[in-house]
Scaffold this motif. Structure first.
Motif, PDB file in Angstrom:
ATOM      1  N   TYR A  24       0.824  -1.219   0.000  1.00 46.03           N
ATOM      2  CA  TYR A  24       0.000   0.000   0.000  1.00 46.03           C
ATOM      3  C   TYR A  24       0.856   1.265   0.000  1.00 46.03           C
ATOM      4  O   TYR A  24       0.439   2.291  -0.515  1.00 46.03           O
ATOM      5  N   ASP A  25       2.059   1.181   0.577  1.00 45.31           N
ATOM      6  CA  ASP A  25       2.930   2.354   0.650  1.00 45.31           C
ATOM      7  C   ASP A  25       3.611   2.681  -0.676  1.00 45.31           C
ATOM      8  O   ASP A  25       4.154   3.772  -0.837  1.00 45.31           O
ATOM      9  N   LEU A  26       3.599   1.742  -1.610  1.00 46.70           N
ATOM     10  CA  LEU A  26       4.194   2.015  -2.917  1.00 46.70           C
ATOM     11  C   LEU A  26       3.371   3.059  -3.663  1.00 46.70           C
ATOM     12  O   LEU A  26       2.162   3.149  -3.480  1.00 46.70           O
ATOM     13  N   ASP A  27       4.043   3.816  -4.521  1.00 44.79           N
ATOM     14  CA  ASP A  27       3.270   4.750  -5.336  1.00 44.79           C
ATOM     15  C   ASP A  27       2.584   3.974  -6.464  1.00 44.79           C
ATOM     16  O   ASP A  27       2.883   2.805  -6.712  1.00 44.79           O
ATOM     17  N   GLU A  28       1.672   4.629  -7.111  1.00 47.67           N
ATOM     18  CA  GLU A  28       0.842   3.989  -8.139  1.00 47.67           C
ATOM     19  C   GLU A  28       1.691   3.381  -9.258  1.00 47.67           C
ATOM     20  O   GLU A  28       1.426   2.277  -9.734  1.00 47.67           O
ATOM     21  N   ALA A  29       2.722   4.091  -9.678  1.00 48.11           N
ATOM     22  CA  ALA A  29       3.571   3.594 -10.764  1.00 48.11           C
ATOM     23  C   ALA A  29       4.263   2.286 -10.376  1.00 48.11           C
ATOM     24  O   ALA A  29       4.344   1.354 -11.180  1.00 48.11           O
ATOM     25  N   ASP A  30       4.751   2.209  -9.144  1.00 49.05           N
ATOM     26  CA  ASP A  30       5.409   0.976  -8.688  1.00 49.05           C
ATOM     27  C   ASP A  30       4.410  -0.173  -8.589  1.00 49.05           C
ATOM     28  O   ASP A  30       4.730  -1.306  -8.944  1.00 49.05           O
ATOM     29  N   ARG A  31       3.212   0.107  -8.113  1.00 46.94           N
ATOM     30  CA  ARG A  31       2.182  -0.946  -8.046  1.00 46.94           C
ATOM     31  C   ARG A  31       1.849  -1.451  -9.443  1.00 46.94           C
ATOM     32  O   ARG A  31       1.700  -2.650  -9.652  1.00 46.94           O
ATOM     33  N   GLN A  32       1.764  -0.551 -10.383  1.00 46.22           N
ATOM     34  CA  GLN A  32       1.484  -0.931 -11.771  1.00 46.22           C
ATOM     35  C   GLN A  32       2.598  -1.833 -12.312  1.00 46.22           C
ATOM     36  O   GLN A  32       2.324  -2.838 -12.959  1.00 46.22           O
TER      37      GLN A  32
END
Length: 71
Positions: A24-32
């Motif tokens: 959850y702490d990752l930014d959106e780009a990293d999650r993608q």
């Protein structure tokens, strides 16, 4: 999910909830980049996915990966 678990543990996570928090702490780009295009799973889902894996296999993956990367 195994990649997430390994990365989170390397970052200091010591529980299923901590693994989920790391995600959850990752930014959106990293999650993608990790393949989470439709949201992040709940901690109970993380627990179910990881506890259904063969423990010997899961523990052997990082053990086999690290020596191959050390030069």
């Amino acid at each position: 999910m195994l990649t997430v678990a390994v990365c989170a543990v390397l970052a200091g996570a010591t529980s299923f909830i901590a693994i989920t928090d790391w995600l959850y702490d990752l930014d959106e780009a990293d999650r993608q980049r990790l393949g989470f295009t439709r949201g992040v799973p709940a901690s109970s889902t993380v627990w179910r996915l990881l506890t259904r894996r063969d423990a010997a296999l899961v523990s052997g993956v990082p053990a086999g990966f690290v020596p191959g990367r050390h030069r």
